[in-house]
Design an enzyme around this catalytic site. Structure first.
Site, PDB file in Angstrom:
ATOM      1  N   CYS A   2     -22.630 -17.236  -6.312  1.00  0.00           N
ATOM      2  CA  CYS A   2     -23.320 -17.371  -7.600  1.00  0.00           C
ATOM      3  C   CYS A   2     -24.604 -16.542  -7.638  1.00  0.00           C
ATOM      4  O   CYS A   2     -25.249 -16.341  -6.619  1.00  0.00           O
ATOM      5  CB  CYS A   2     -23.680 -18.817  -7.846  1.00  0.00           C
ATOM      6  SG  CYS A   2     -22.319 -19.955  -7.613  1.00  0.00           S
ATOM      7  N   ARG A  28     -21.699  -9.932  -5.872  1.00  0.00           N
ATOM      8  CA  ARG A  28     -21.671 -11.118  -5.005  1.00  0.00           C
ATOM      9  C   ARG A  28     -20.388 -11.931  -5.198  1.00  0.00           C
ATOM     10  O   ARG A  28     -20.096 -12.795  -4.397  1.00  0.00           O
ATOM     11  CB  ARG A  28     -22.882 -12.006  -5.296  1.00  0.00           C
ATOM     12  CG  ARG A  28     -24.200 -11.373  -4.908  1.00  0.00           C
ATOM     13  CD  ARG A  28     -25.366 -12.230  -5.324  1.00  0.00           C
ATOM     14  NE  ARG A  28     -25.498 -13.413  -4.507  1.00  0.00           N
ATOM     15  CZ  ARG A  28     -26.422 -13.607  -3.578  1.00  0.00           C
ATOM     16  NH1 ARG A  28     -27.298 -12.668  -3.346  1.00  0.00           N
ATOM     17  NH2 ARG A  28     -26.484 -14.710  -2.883  1.00  0.00           N
ATOM     18  N   TRP A  75     -19.508 -18.976  -9.060  1.00  0.00           N
ATOM     19  CA  TRP A  75     -18.315 -18.935  -8.194  1.00  0.00           C
ATOM     20  C   TRP A  75     -17.948 -20.391  -7.966  1.00  0.00           C
ATOM     21  O   TRP A  75     -18.680 -21.150  -7.330  1.00  0.00           O
ATOM     22  CB  TRP A  75     -18.659 -18.233  -6.885  1.00  0.00           C
ATOM     23  CG  TRP A  75     -17.482 -17.870  -6.036  1.00  0.00           C
ATOM     24  CD1 TRP A  75     -16.719 -16.743  -6.127  1.00  0.00           C
ATOM     25  CD2 TRP A  75     -16.943 -18.623  -4.946  1.00  0.00           C
ATOM     26  NE1 TRP A  75     -15.732 -16.756  -5.165  1.00  0.00           N
ATOM     27  CE2 TRP A  75     -15.844 -17.890  -4.421  1.00  0.00           C
ATOM     28  CE3 TRP A  75     -17.268 -19.843  -4.353  1.00  0.00           C
ATOM     29  CZ2 TRP A  75     -15.085 -18.342  -3.349  1.00  0.00           C
ATOM     30  CZ3 TRP A  75     -16.511 -20.293  -3.283  1.00  0.00           C
ATOM     31  CH2 TRP A  75     -15.425 -19.540  -2.797  1.00  0.00           C
ATOM     32  N   ASN A 105     -27.538 -22.371  -7.838  1.00  0.00           N
ATOM     33  CA  ASN A 105     -26.651 -21.890  -6.769  1.00  0.00           C
ATOM     34  C   ASN A 105     -26.711 -22.905  -5.638  1.00  0.00           C
ATOM     35  O   ASN A 105     -27.779 -23.451  -5.365  1.00  0.00           O
ATOM     36  CB  ASN A 105     -27.144 -20.558  -6.196  1.00  0.00           C
ATOM     37  CG  ASN A 105     -26.992 -19.417  -7.154  1.00  0.00           C
ATOM     38  OD1 ASN A 105     -26.416 -19.569  -8.219  1.00  0.00           O
ATOM     39  ND2 ASN A 105     -27.528 -18.269  -6.786  1.00  0.00           N
ATOM     40  N   GLY A 106     -25.601 -23.129  -4.952  1.00  0.00           N
ATOM     41  CA  GLY A 106     -25.609 -24.044  -3.812  1.00  0.00           C
ATOM     42  C   GLY A 106     -24.744 -25.254  -4.093  1.00  0.00           C
ATOM     43  O   GLY A 106     -23.924 -25.258  -5.015  1.00  0.00           O
ATOM     44  N   GLU A 484      -9.823  -5.979  11.707  1.00  0.00           N
ATOM     45  CA  GLU A 484     -10.702  -5.578  10.598  1.00  0.00           C
ATOM     46  C   GLU A 484      -9.929  -4.692   9.610  1.00  0.00           C
ATOM     47  O   GLU A 484     -10.100  -4.826   8.394  1.00  0.00           O
ATOM     48  CB  GLU A 484     -11.936  -4.860  11.171  1.00  0.00           C
ATOM     49  CG  GLU A 484     -12.862  -4.211  10.142  1.00  0.00           C
ATOM     50  CD  GLU A 484     -13.516  -5.172   9.169  1.00  0.00           C
ATOM     51  OE1 GLU A 484     -13.350  -6.391   9.302  1.00  0.00           O
ATOM     52  OE2 GLU A 484     -14.175  -4.685   8.228  1.00  0.00           O
ATOM     53  N   LYS A 488      -9.483  -5.649   5.699  1.00  0.00           N
ATOM     54  CA  LYS A 488      -9.867  -4.751   4.594  1.00  0.00           C
ATOM     55  C   LYS A 488      -8.710  -4.608   3.614  1.00  0.00           C
ATOM     56  O   LYS A 488      -8.893  -4.696   2.400  1.00  0.00           O
ATOM     57  CB  LYS A 488     -10.261  -3.355   5.100  1.00  0.00           C
ATOM     58  CG  LYS A 488     -11.573  -3.211   5.814  1.00  0.00           C
ATOM     59  CD  LYS A 488     -12.808  -3.346   4.953  1.00  0.00           C
ATOM     60  CE  LYS A 488     -13.244  -4.767   4.797  1.00  0.00           C
ATOM     61  NZ  LYS A 488     -14.166  -5.339   5.691  1.00  0.00           N
ATOM     62  N   GLU A 491      -8.029  -7.933   1.653  1.00  0.00           N
ATOM     63  CA  GLU A 491      -9.116  -8.294   0.739  1.00  0.00           C
ATOM     64  C   GLU A 491      -9.040  -7.543  -0.579  1.00  0.00           C
ATOM     65  O   GLU A 491      -9.250  -8.121  -1.640  1.00  0.00           O
ATOM     66  CB  GLU A 491     -10.477  -7.936   1.367  1.00  0.00           C
ATOM     67  CG  GLU A 491     -11.047  -8.935   2.318  1.00  0.00           C
ATOM     68  CD  GLU A 491     -12.415  -8.495   2.840  1.00  0.00           C
ATOM     69  OE1 GLU A 491     -13.330  -9.301   2.795  1.00  0.00           O
ATOM     70  OE2 GLU A 491     -12.554  -7.339   3.299  1.00  0.00           O
ATOM     71  N   HIS A 507       6.126 -11.228  21.015  1.00  0.00           N
ATOM     72  CA  HIS A 507       6.013 -12.688  21.005  1.00  0.00           C
ATOM     73  C   HIS A 507       6.020 -13.236  19.584  1.00  0.00           C
ATOM     74  O   HIS A 507       5.551 -14.355  19.354  1.00  0.00           O
ATOM     75  CB  HIS A 507       4.752 -13.122  21.753  1.00  0.00           C
ATOM     76  CG  HIS A 507       4.755 -12.715  23.193  1.00  0.00           C
ATOM     77  ND1 HIS A 507       5.625 -13.231  24.114  1.00  0.00           N
ATOM     78  CD2 HIS A 507       4.030 -11.784  23.858  1.00  0.00           C
ATOM     79  CE1 HIS A 507       5.425 -12.672  25.291  1.00  0.00           C
ATOM     80  NE2 HIS A 507       4.467 -11.770  25.156  1.00  0.00           N
ATOM     81  N   LYS A 606     -19.429 -11.973  -1.988  1.00  0.00           N
ATOM     82  CA  LYS A 606     -20.110 -11.128  -0.999  1.00  0.00           C
ATOM     83  C   LYS A 606     -20.928 -11.978  -0.036  1.00  0.00           C
ATOM     84  O   LYS A 606     -20.927 -11.771   1.159  1.00  0.00           O
ATOM     85  CB  LYS A 606     -21.017 -10.143  -1.743  1.00  0.00           C
ATOM     86  CG  LYS A 606     -21.804  -9.213  -0.848  1.00  0.00           C
ATOM     87  CD  LYS A 606     -20.912  -8.151  -0.295  1.00  0.00           C
ATOM     88  CE  LYS A 606     -21.597  -7.291   0.742  1.00  0.00           C
ATOM     89  NZ  LYS A 606     -20.599  -6.616   1.589  1.00  0.00           N
TER      90      LYS A 606
HETATM   91  C1  G6P Z   1     -17.962 -12.805   3.080  1.00  0.00           C
HETATM   92  C2  G6P Z   1     -17.939 -11.327   2.783  1.00  0.00           C
HETATM   93  C3  G6P Z   1     -17.557 -10.568   4.037  1.00  0.00           C
HETATM   94  C4  G6P Z   1     -18.490 -10.914   5.185  1.00  0.00           C
HETATM   95  C5  G6P Z   1     -18.573 -12.427   5.409  1.00  0.00           C
HETATM   96  C6  G6P Z   1     -19.718 -12.795   6.353  1.00  0.00           C
HETATM   97  O1  G6P Z   1     -16.686 -13.257   3.365  1.00  0.00           O
HETATM   98  O2  G6P Z   1     -17.010 -11.044   1.752  1.00  0.00           O
HETATM   99  O3  G6P Z   1     -17.643  -9.178   3.778  1.00  0.00           O
HETATM  100  O4  G6P Z   1     -18.047 -10.297   6.339  1.00  0.00           O
HETATM  101  O5  G6P Z   1     -18.839 -13.089   4.179  1.00  0.00           O
HETATM  102  O6  G6P Z   1     -20.932 -12.452   5.725  1.00  0.00           O
HETATM  103  P1  G6P Z   1     -22.272 -12.081   6.464  1.00  0.00           P
HETATM  104  O7  G6P Z   1     -23.241 -11.769   5.357  1.00  0.00           O
HETATM  105  O8  G6P Z   1     -22.690 -13.310   7.244  1.00  0.00           O
HETATM  106  O9  G6P Z   1     -22.009 -10.936   7.359  1.00  0.00           O
END
Ligand code: G6P
Length: 611
Positions: A2, A28, A75, A105-106, A484, A488, A491, A507, A606
């Site tokens: 948010c 975000r 969000w 937010n929160g 990773e 990517k 996502e 396996h 984000k």
């Molecule tokens: C969210 C973001 C990711 C990030 C993760 C951890 O899921 O979309 O890109 O890796 O949070 O965030 P941080 O700010 O703690 O690295």
């Protein structure tokens, strides 16, 4: 997650600033948005379950304008992403006109008990949100002074919050409070602002105050008054943040993610900062003593940052000989573990605000592990404040939800940590230090050379865009890179992708291999190469299509069913940092070919500031 923007100005219409602020916070992640203004002596609002651009159109259709207002991107946590749950929420005496407008937010943990109490006082709830509880509580406690009411209201709240509110009866005032969720104040001569992220105010003001947990703030034109959790006047210094405007601009790129992938040579170079020697001071004044005491390392993180931690385990154990555990923060915080005070607890976080990572850090400290270090991209974040030691990566603001330059700068910092721990334990002689520093200095140009592979990768992306599944394989320190790469792709392109250590293929995942399942392989010329080649044969024998990122010495040739892109060099221990770049580009171009919202993938945020 948010986002909040609020403003109080001297007569001028602040609506465009609020809308633009929301646009800057879109990165975000959100699923609805809204704005409320003080207009003609009343509260007016509009909300949308679409994009901020849609909200902007509604604002102009309804001719909303005013010099006091708040806006929000939501969000969903409590209650579906629907208009009636979108912020701002209103409250007023039961049966009367709305008097309070509020965004939050929160998560408020005691919202159910408060809801019952406020229902008893006659308030009617229009949403399923915990936020509406705060709006009614504020109205309930209101006695002609909104600032006073907010100070009393926050004493009743349990949980995390950043709040902004204003009142119909005090048209020249916006108030705010923070506890566990970020909130900043922006100041200028003609207006004062609240925002959950200074980036929201880019181009509006570069004069920023960072509120601390427990702070409540009163904004009027020409006046910013902050009190701490004890109600005492608090002096929060004003910082000048000039770089933000440039960071928010897209320039010649199609998406922020693309821009950020291409910024990696610069980001890594900035993170290295002309480094000419390895020393504990890189991590803070107390680092020498802490590193001498360190017998083991525990890394805590989420998402991409967790994969950076997984890679670091290979480096720390190989270079420094220290046993290293890497845990997903949301798991660690709730399990019974065996604490050891000689552990160096390392958190990794782009934002420095991730709720689970912060909670895991506090959990480790409560268990007596006081030697804490963070690798973080935001110097003013809660994570940096909470840790004894820190290393600030210099990726610059990262806007694309899918993390790219934050990851490669985290890896750079973690390699420096591995070298420093090795040095502290007498395992890094001068010649080895010089060799590693030389390789690090070469890293930005190695990444630059890899970016030149983009046209070849675009060729592959067209094929990937037509698939629904993909496997990513790696071995050793390239296994986290395979994870990773898969993250990517899933996502941003919504293709189901899994990362596997190549040795695990038979396996389980081999059962999935068909012509329709591309198998991406990170295949540098390392000690595991011959083993990896055997794994690839297993895929080929079953008709699988291989997409291999090899390097100059790997000697895997293009042939039917085996597609090879050769990386420009051989990067030794730093190879994971370079090898992730083509995987980022593959995900990016596949998502573009599928036409997804690359920078704001569905359902994701984000900065995950709630559990
Ligand atoms: C969210 C973001 C990711 C990030 C993760 C951890 O899921 O979309 O890109 O890796 O949070 O965030 P941080 O700010 O703690 O690295």
């Amino acid at each position: 997650m948010c986002g909040i923007v609020g403003a109080v100005a001297l007569g001028s219409d602040i609506t465009p600033i609020l809308v633009e602020g929301l646009q800057r916070l879109e990165y975000r992640g959100y699923d609805s948005c809204g704005i409320a203004l003080h207009m003609d002596g009343a509260l007016r609002r509009t909300r949308s379950t679409s994009r901020v651009a849609d909200l902007k159109a509604l604002v102009s259709r309804d001719a909303l304008a005013g010099s006091t207002g708040i806006a929000h991107t939501r969000w969903a946590t409590h209650g579906a992403p629907a208009t009636h749950n979108a912020h701002p929420h209103f409250s007023g005496r039961p049966g009367g006109q709305p008097r309070i407008a509020l965004v939050h937010n929160g998560i408020i943990e005691n919202h159910e008990a408060l809801r019952e109490e406020l229902r008893g006082a006659g308030y009617v709830f229009e949403s399923q949100t915990d936020t509406e509880v705060i709006a009614h509580l504020l109205d309930h406690l209101y006695n002609d002074d909104l600032f006073d009411a907010l100070q009393r209201a926050v004493r009743r709240l349990q949980g995390a919050y950043a709040i902004a509110a204003f009142c119909r009866d005090e048209p020249h005032r916006v108030v705010g409070a923070r506890n566990g969720s970020p909130l900043v104040v922006g100041t200028s001569e003609s207006a004062n602002y609240l925002a959950s992220d200074a980036l929201a105010l880019a181009g509006t003001t570069d004069q920023i105050l960072y509120l601390e947990d427990g702070d409540v703030v009163d904004l009027q034109v020409g006046r910013v008054w902050v009190v701490d959790s004890e109600g005492r006047a608090a002096d929060r210094p004003v910082h000048t943040v000039p770089a933000f405007t440039a960071a928010a601009e897209l320039g010649p790129y199609r998406h922020y993610m693309q821009k950020e992938i291409f910024e990696q040579p610069r980001a890594v170079a900035d993170t290295l900062q002309d480094l000419d020697t390895i020393s504990p001071e890189l991590f803070g004044d107390a680092a020498y003593k802490v590193f001498q005491e360190t017998q083991r390392v525990l890394i805590l993180a989420c998402g991409t940052s967790y994969y950076a931690g997984m890679t670091a385990k290979y480096w720390i154990e190989a270079l420094a000989g220290l046993p290293t555990a890497v845990e997903i923060a949301s798991e660690y915080r709730y399990r019974t573990s065996v604490p050891d005070p000689s552990t160096l607890v390392v958190t990794i976080s782009q934002s420095g605000e991730t709720a689970d990572t912060l909670a895991a850090l506090k959990h480790a400290r409560r268990q007596g592990m006081e030697n804490t270090l963070t690798i973080c991209n935001v110097a003013s974040s809660a994570m940096v404040r909470e840790c004894k030691l820190g290393f600030i990566t210099r990726a610059g603001v990262e806007i694309g939800v899918a993390s790219t330059k934050a990851f490669t700068t985290q890896l750079t910092a973690l390699f420096l940590l591995a070298l420093t721990l090795a040095q502290s334990r007498g395992k890094l002689d001068d010649a080895a230090e010089a060799e590693h520093l030389k390789a690090l200095r070469h890293l930005p140009s190695a990444i630059q050379a890899t970016l030149a592979l983009e046209p070849h990768i675009i060729g592959w992306a067209d094929t990937f865009a037509r698939r629904e599944n993909a496997l990513f394989l790696g071995r050793g320190m390239h296994y986290p890179i395979a994870l990773e790469g898969a993250l990517k792709l899933k996502e941003i392109s919504y293709i189901h992708a899994e990362g596997y250590p190549a040795g695990e293929l038979k396996h389980g995942p081999l059962a999935l291999v068909t012509e329709q399942m591309p198998v991406v392989t990170v295949a540098p010329n390392d000690t595991l190469l011959e083993k990896l080649k055997s794994n690839l044969q297993e895929v080929r024998a079953r008709g699988g299509q291989l997409y291999v990122f090899s390097d100059t010495a790997t000697r895997i040739a293009n042939e039917p069913g085996v597609h090879v892109i050769q990386m420009p060099g051989d990067y030794g221990m730093l190879s994971p940092i370079v090898h992730v770049v083509p995987l980022q580009l593959l995900a990016y171009h596949t998502a573009c070919a599928r036409g997804t919202d690359v920078d704001k993938p569905r359902n994701l945020a984000k900065s995950v500031t709630v559990e």
